[in-house]
Write a protein that holds these residues in place. Structure first.
Motif, mmCIF file in Angstrom:
data_model
loop_
_atom_site.group_PDB
_atom_site.id
_atom_site.type_symbol
_atom_site.label_atom_id
_atom_site.label_comp_id
_atom_site.label_asym_id
_atom_site.label_seq_id
_atom_site.Cartn_x
_atom_site.Cartn_y
_atom_site.Cartn_z
ATOM 1 N N ILE A 298 15.790 2.182 3.307
ATOM 2 C CA ILE A 298 15.733 3.377 4.312
ATOM 3 C C ILE A 298 14.161 3.336 4.401
ATOM 4 C CG2 ILE A 298 16.089 4.652 6.121
ATOM 5 C CD1 ILE A 298 18.919 3.891 5.198
ATOM 6 N N ALA A 299 13.462 4.470 3.631
ATOM 7 C CA ALA A 299 12.366 4.649 4.238
ATOM 8 C C ALA A 299 11.145 4.006 3.259
ATOM 9 C CB ALA A 299 12.012 5.938 3.238
ATOM 10 N N ILE A 300 11.445 3.041 2.715
ATOM 11 C CA ILE A 300 9.942 2.152 2.450
ATOM 12 C C ILE A 300 10.166 0.576 3.444
ATOM 13 C CG2 ILE A 300 10.193 0.207 0.528
ATOM 14 C CD1 ILE A 300 11.119 2.091 -1.831
ATOM 15 N N GLY A 301 11.202 0.288 3.995
ATOM 16 C CA GLY A 301 11.157 -0.333 5.214
ATOM 17 C C GLY A 301 10.695 0.156 6.090
ATOM 18 N N ILE A 302 10.513 1.838 6.901
ATOM 19 C CA ILE A 302 10.352 2.335 7.567
ATOM 20 C C ILE A 302 8.859 2.201 7.822
ATOM 21 C CG2 ILE A 302 10.158 4.416 9.158
ATOM 22 C CD1 ILE A 302 13.413 4.496 8.478
ATOM 23 N N VAL A 303 8.691 2.379 6.789
ATOM 24 C CA VAL A 303 6.964 3.118 5.823
ATOM 25 C C VAL A 303 6.375 1.636 6.065
ATOM 26 C CG1 VAL A 303 5.792 3.754 4.706
ATOM 27 C CG2 VAL A 303 6.891 5.291 5.324
ATOM 28 N N GLY A 304 7.031 0.306 5.708
ATOM 29 C CA GLY A 304 6.574 -0.865 5.654
ATOM 30 C C GLY A 304 6.269 -1.250 6.953
ATOM 31 N N ASP A 305 6.513 -1.024 7.298
ATOM 32 C CA ASP A 305 7.234 -1.530 8.502
ATOM 33 C C ASP A 305 5.833 -1.145 9.742
ATOM 34 O OD1 ASP A 305 7.639 -3.498 10.739
ATOM 35 O OD2 ASP A 305 8.862 -1.273 12.048
ATOM 36 N N ALA A 306 5.764 -0.054 9.476
ATOM 37 C CA ALA A 306 4.706 0.759 10.726
ATOM 38 C C ALA A 306 3.686 0.409 9.896
ATOM 39 C CB ALA A 306 5.345 2.609 10.534
ATOM 40 N N GLY A 307 3.556 0.706 8.391
ATOM 41 C CA GLY A 307 2.593 0.732 7.641
ATOM 42 C C GLY A 307 1.351 -1.272 7.858
ATOM 43 N N VAL A 308 2.496 -2.228 8.346
ATOM 44 C CA VAL A 308 1.864 -3.349 8.109
ATOM 45 C C VAL A 308 1.366 -3.153 9.687
ATOM 46 C CG1 VAL A 308 2.677 -5.946 8.280
ATOM 47 C CG2 VAL A 308 3.280 -4.708 6.384
ATOM 48 N N ARG A 309 1.651 -2.826 10.299
ATOM 49 C CA ARG A 309 1.827 -2.573 11.490
ATOM 50 C C ARG A 309 0.069 -2.062 11.833
ATOM 51 N NH1 ARG A 309 5.826 -4.758 15.511
ATOM 52 N NH2 ARG A 309 8.156 -4.595 14.400
ATOM 53 N N ALA A 310 -0.263 -1.049 11.557
ATOM 54 C CA ALA A 310 -0.772 -0.128 11.087
ATOM 55 C C ALA A 310 -2.411 -0.766 10.459
ATOM 56 C CB ALA A 310 -0.911 1.091 11.188
ATOM 57 N N SER A 311 -1.763 -1.686 9.985
ATOM 58 C CA SER A 311 -3.356 -2.085 9.206
ATOM 59 C C SER A 311 -3.451 -3.371 9.603
ATOM 60 C CB SER A 311 -2.649 -2.403 7.337
ATOM 61 O OG SER A 311 -3.371 -3.145 6.914
ATOM 62 N N ALA A 312 -2.987 -3.785 10.054
ATOM 63 C CA ALA A 312 -3.416 -4.297 11.020
ATOM 64 C C ALA A 312 -4.608 -4.543 12.266
ATOM 65 C CB ALA A 312 -2.408 -5.252 12.147
ATOM 66 N N HIS A 313 -4.203 -3.149 12.372
ATOM 67 C CA HIS A 313 -5.610 -2.693 13.774
ATOM 68 C C HIS A 313 -6.366 -1.919 12.848
ATOM 69 C CE1 HIS A 313 -2.525 -3.923 17.224
ATOM 70 N NE2 HIS A 313 -1.604 -2.918 16.066
ATOM 71 N N VAL B 284 0.407 2.863 0.829
ATOM 72 C CA VAL B 284 0.924 2.527 -0.029
ATOM 73 C C VAL B 284 0.656 4.085 -1.001
ATOM 74 C CG1 VAL B 284 -0.544 1.820 -2.660
ATOM 75 C CG2 VAL B 284 -0.781 0.127 -0.540
ATOM 76 N N LEU B 285 0.120 4.792 -0.640
ATOM 77 C CA LEU B 285 0.994 6.658 -1.057
ATOM 78 C C LEU B 285 2.075 6.823 -0.618
ATOM 79 C CD1 LEU B 285 -2.664 8.429 -1.326
ATOM 80 C CD2 LEU B 285 -1.700 7.405 -2.961
ATOM 81 N N ILE B 286 2.485 6.701 0.828
ATOM 82 C CA ILE B 286 3.292 7.266 1.300
ATOM 83 C C ILE B 286 4.916 6.290 1.052
ATOM 84 C CG2 ILE B 286 4.880 6.687 3.425
ATOM 85 C CD1 ILE B 286 2.086 7.906 4.851
ATOM 86 N N LEU B 287 4.330 5.028 0.629
ATOM 87 C CA LEU B 287 5.111 4.160 -0.201
ATOM 88 C C LEU B 287 5.350 4.910 -1.674
ATOM 89 C CD1 LEU B 287 4.067 0.749 0.622
ATOM 90 C CD2 LEU B 287 6.433 1.503 1.503
ATOM 91 N N ILE B 288 4.622 5.200 -2.460
ATOM 92 C CA ILE B 288 4.828 5.706 -3.969
ATOM 93 C C ILE B 288 6.308 6.577 -3.984
ATOM 94 C CG2 ILE B 288 3.771 6.667 -5.734
ATOM 95 C CD1 ILE B 288 1.818 4.726 -5.481
ATOM 96 N N PHE B 289 5.933 7.612 -2.459
ATOM 97 C CA PHE B 289 6.075 8.905 -2.680
ATOM 98 C C PHE B 289 8.054 8.498 -2.652
ATOM 99 C CE2 PHE B 289 2.450 10.961 -1.703
ATOM 100 C CZ PHE B 289 2.375 11.902 -2.993
ATOM 101 N N ALA B 290 8.023 7.304 -1.081
ATOM 102 C CA ALA B 290 8.852 7.199 -1.442
ATOM 103 C C ALA B 290 10.362 6.669 -2.107
ATOM 104 C CB ALA B 290 9.128 6.189 -0.299
#
Length: 97
Positions: free
Chosen positions: A42-57, A66-72
């Protein structure tokens, strides 16, 4: 499942060799591993979704994402380690005759 399956043995001559302690230890090990894997997913899904959207901006956010995904992902690994420790505790049966 393989580690738990090797610890379960049928009763011999009506004497149970699988104790209640071992049963609860295997149940808690499975729950620890499963629930931590669920939480990590769940954590990886939420961070991945928000991270991809924020990375586009803002492309600079990619390394932090990527660091937050590793910790999750480490949450699931910690749950696996706890599950292995719980299932490795020996629990014998006392003969109550």
């Amino acid at each position: 499942a393989v580690i738990i399956g090797n610890g379960v043995s049928p009763s011999e001559n009506g004497v149970t060799t699988y104790s209640l302690f071992s049963g609860f230890a295997h149940l808690s090990g499975g729950l620890a591993c499963g629930l931590s894997g669920l939480a990590a997913g769940i954590a990886i899904g939420i961070v991945g979704d928000a991270g991809v959207r924020a990375s586009a901006h803002q492309p600079k956010l990619y390394v932090g994402m990527v660091l937050i995904l590793i910790f999750a992902e480490a949450l699931g690994l910690y749950g696996l380690i706890v599950g292995l420790i719980l299932t490795s505790k020996p629990g014998g049966c006392s003969n109550m005759e």
